[in-house]
Enzyme design. Sequence first.
Site, short mmCIF file in Angstrom:
data_model
loop_
_atom_site.label_atom_id
_atom_site.label_comp_id
_atom_site.label_asym_id
_atom_site.label_seq_id
_atom_site.Cartn_x
_atom_site.Cartn_y
_atom_site.Cartn_z
N GLU A 21 0.83 -1.21 0.00
CA GLU A 21 0.00 0.00 0.00
C GLU A 21 0.86 1.26 0.00
O GLU A 21 0.56 2.23 -0.70
CB GLU A 21 -0.93 0.02 1.22
CG GLU A 21 -2.01 -1.06 1.22
CD GLU A 21 -3.10 -0.86 0.17
OE1 GLU A 21 -3.11 0.17 -0.51
OE2 GLU A 21 -3.94 -1.77 0.04
N ARG A 33 0.65 3.78 -3.24
CA ARG A 33 0.04 5.10 -3.02
C ARG A 33 1.09 6.19 -2.81
O ARG A 33 1.03 7.23 -3.45
CB ARG A 33 -0.90 5.05 -1.81
CG ARG A 33 -2.00 4.03 -1.98
CD ARG A 33 -3.10 4.22 -0.97
NE ARG A 33 -3.84 2.97 -0.80
CZ ARG A 33 -5.09 2.89 -0.37
NH1 ARG A 33 -5.75 3.97 -0.07
NH2 ARG A 33 -5.69 1.71 -0.23
N ASP A 47 -4.58 -9.83 -8.40
CA ASP A 47 -4.81 -8.86 -9.49
C ASP A 47 -3.62 -8.11 -10.08
O ASP A 47 -3.22 -8.33 -11.22
CB ASP A 47 -5.91 -7.86 -9.06
CG ASP A 47 -5.71 -7.27 -7.65
OD1 ASP A 47 -4.64 -7.48 -7.08
OD2 ASP A 47 -6.64 -6.60 -7.15
N GLU A 56 -12.25 0.17 -10.26
CA GLU A 56 -11.88 -0.80 -11.30
C GLU A 56 -12.81 -0.82 -12.51
O GLU A 56 -12.36 -0.98 -13.66
CB GLU A 56 -11.78 -2.21 -10.71
CG GLU A 56 -10.61 -2.40 -9.74
CD GLU A 56 -10.85 -1.81 -8.36
OE1 GLU A 56 -12.01 -1.49 -8.04
OE2 GLU A 56 -9.87 -1.64 -7.60
C1 DMJ Z 1 -6.36 0.39 -5.12
O1 DMJ Z 1 -5.65 0.74 -4.00
C2 DMJ Z 1 -5.49 -0.29 -6.11
O2 DMJ Z 1 -6.12 -0.26 -7.31
C3 DMJ Z 1 -5.15 -1.69 -5.74
O3 DMJ Z 1 -4.47 -2.37 -6.75
C4 DMJ Z 1 -6.35 -2.49 -5.37
N1 DMJ Z 1 -7.52 -1.73 -5.34
C5 DMJ Z 1 -7.55 -0.45 -4.73
C6 DMJ Z 1 -8.82 0.28 -5.08
O4 DMJ Z 1 -9.91 -0.54 -5.20
#
Ligand code: DMJ
Length: 622
Positions: free
Chosen positions: A249, A253, A382, A516
């Site tokens: 995270e 971010r 993902d 998404e």
């Molecule tokens: C985001 O922080 C990023 O896209 C992450 O890969 C997974 N999903 C959240 C938002 O849904």
Amino acid sequence: MPVATLLPFTATPNRKSASPTSFRLTEKFILLLVFSAFITLCFGAIFFLPDSSKLLSGVFFHSSAVETNTRTGPDSSDSGSAGNDERVLAKIRKDHEKALIEAKDTLQKRPEEIKQDIINEKEKVAKESVGQGGKDGNNLPFVEYHRPPGATGHEPLDSETRDRRAKVKEMMKHAWDSYRRYAWGSNELRPVSKQGHSSNLFGSIKGATIVDALDTLYIMEMFEDFDAATDWVEKNLDFSVNAEVSVFEVNIRFVGGLLSAYYLSGKEVFRRKAVELGEKLLPAFKTPTGIPWGLLNLKSGIGRNWPWASGGSSILAEYGTLHLEFMHLSKLSGNPEFAQKVMNIRKVLNRLDKPQGLYPNYLNPNSGQWGQHHVTVGGLGDSFYEYLLKAWLMSDRTDEEGKKMYYDALQAIETNLIRKSSGGFTYIAEWKGGLLEHKMGHLTCFAGGMIALGADGAPSDKTGHQMELAAEIARTCHESYARTATKLGPEGFRFDGGVEAIATRQNEKYFILRPEVIETYMYMWRFTHDPKYREWGWEAVQALEQYCKVEGGYSGVRDVYASSPSHDDVQQSFYLAETLKYLYLLFSDDDHLPLDHWVFNTEAHPLPVIKKDKTDRPNEVE
Ligand code: DMJ
């Protein structure tokens, strides 16, 4: 000198003048002796004394050798000087001729070649300055900044699109102003209770919304707000915290947000902070395999994994979603360690057997063995797939390993996970030790955009098929929105027990402002220009305005099937980083953050493609 002129000085002063013939023989002999001694002395002086002309010129005129040799005047008429001057003149002539030839060559070059020469010359100077210890105050090498194209856009021509785009900007303004008013400096905003909210994902690092929103503020040209955010970063963003953070995270971010802000604005503070934070994340890789821990204490450098993860495993979507940022960290810091760490992850993965060619979500960092055989293209898996494809694209399509891993993985996913419902909806199921769970997460909906993005790099016989697949996934995800009361999509939806694209469990019915589905609309719009994607995006805007907008910002909702859903009271930082950015780009022209120059990290932070021919320096080649 004539000998006769010397005679008076050798005559005896008191003697009357007389003819030489009147000298006595002894006198003649003495005279001859004195004369020959004098001659000998003169020759000695010529051969053995230092060159007085040089001495004098050195003392009185401080003249250089060239000045001495090229001067004109009576002295230059002696034969030695003349020879020197000839040589000097010849050299000057040669230099002039050389300069003329070079000038002629330069004039014959094409403008691109001249620009490339300038780039090379500048690079040489930059390298030399690094070599000479040319570092800034923070030990970062000098890096010449070049803004990639399309950092800002322009108004779309048709008025409807223009209005929709303006509406999205207004939404951003409401989200940002509310955060600024009620939660400035906190990680996120509680828009209903109008206060700050801190998630433990970031330990005690603060300001997640500020860093996540920087690039959105920039591309929407909200420069005053961007400057306020920059100022906050400069003065308050602090990573020296004694707290445990999620490596994934914080990377997507904070590192991603800072890198984008740097590439968009050129402000050094962002490069400095990104590298500083990247360095703090490096201890996470201290495991026997180099597969990083999921959690890390930034002060002690001690890492561990989530207690719920199968047998102490690291998570595929976490350790597999560092690549883009770390490659840029190496580029901007000159430190190859970042790139080495993420390349090693691939090495470990490539040594392992993959069940049916699939990548399980859990991998033990100590043993290097898979944990539970659970495979998803949604949560836990993902963005690993996303980063394989984007690593190849970001390398200007030179990272063949990333490319192969992506297309091989996609093939295995198609064979084992992608199914069609009886109602004709294509979905991506979850795989547990060989058994399928016919469920698709909101998170999985990013895959429509990913598959569209990768379609043109697929073997040519598969490009069309992959575009169709992407369009089908976009349709399924849209359907999950269309079948709710709020026209917002649930966290997860199923294709079993007689339902299609509907959440059946209470704990799957929430919507937390996730991006998404809109992300996929944005890519589909870019690649097809089918107006339905803009229409679907506009439906989402209206739903967000109706159900998520509150006086103090935007909030998630607890049940998308309820006609008056309650709010969860969190304005997620990714709402500003991703959801609103993708909406804005959906209603912008394609030359705003063009996809051949930028790749979006998984938090929608644009990172420039590292061009192999150095045309990532548009300032110099335009
Ligand atoms: C985001 O922080 C990023 O896209 C992450 O890969 C997974 N999903 C959240 C938002 O849904």
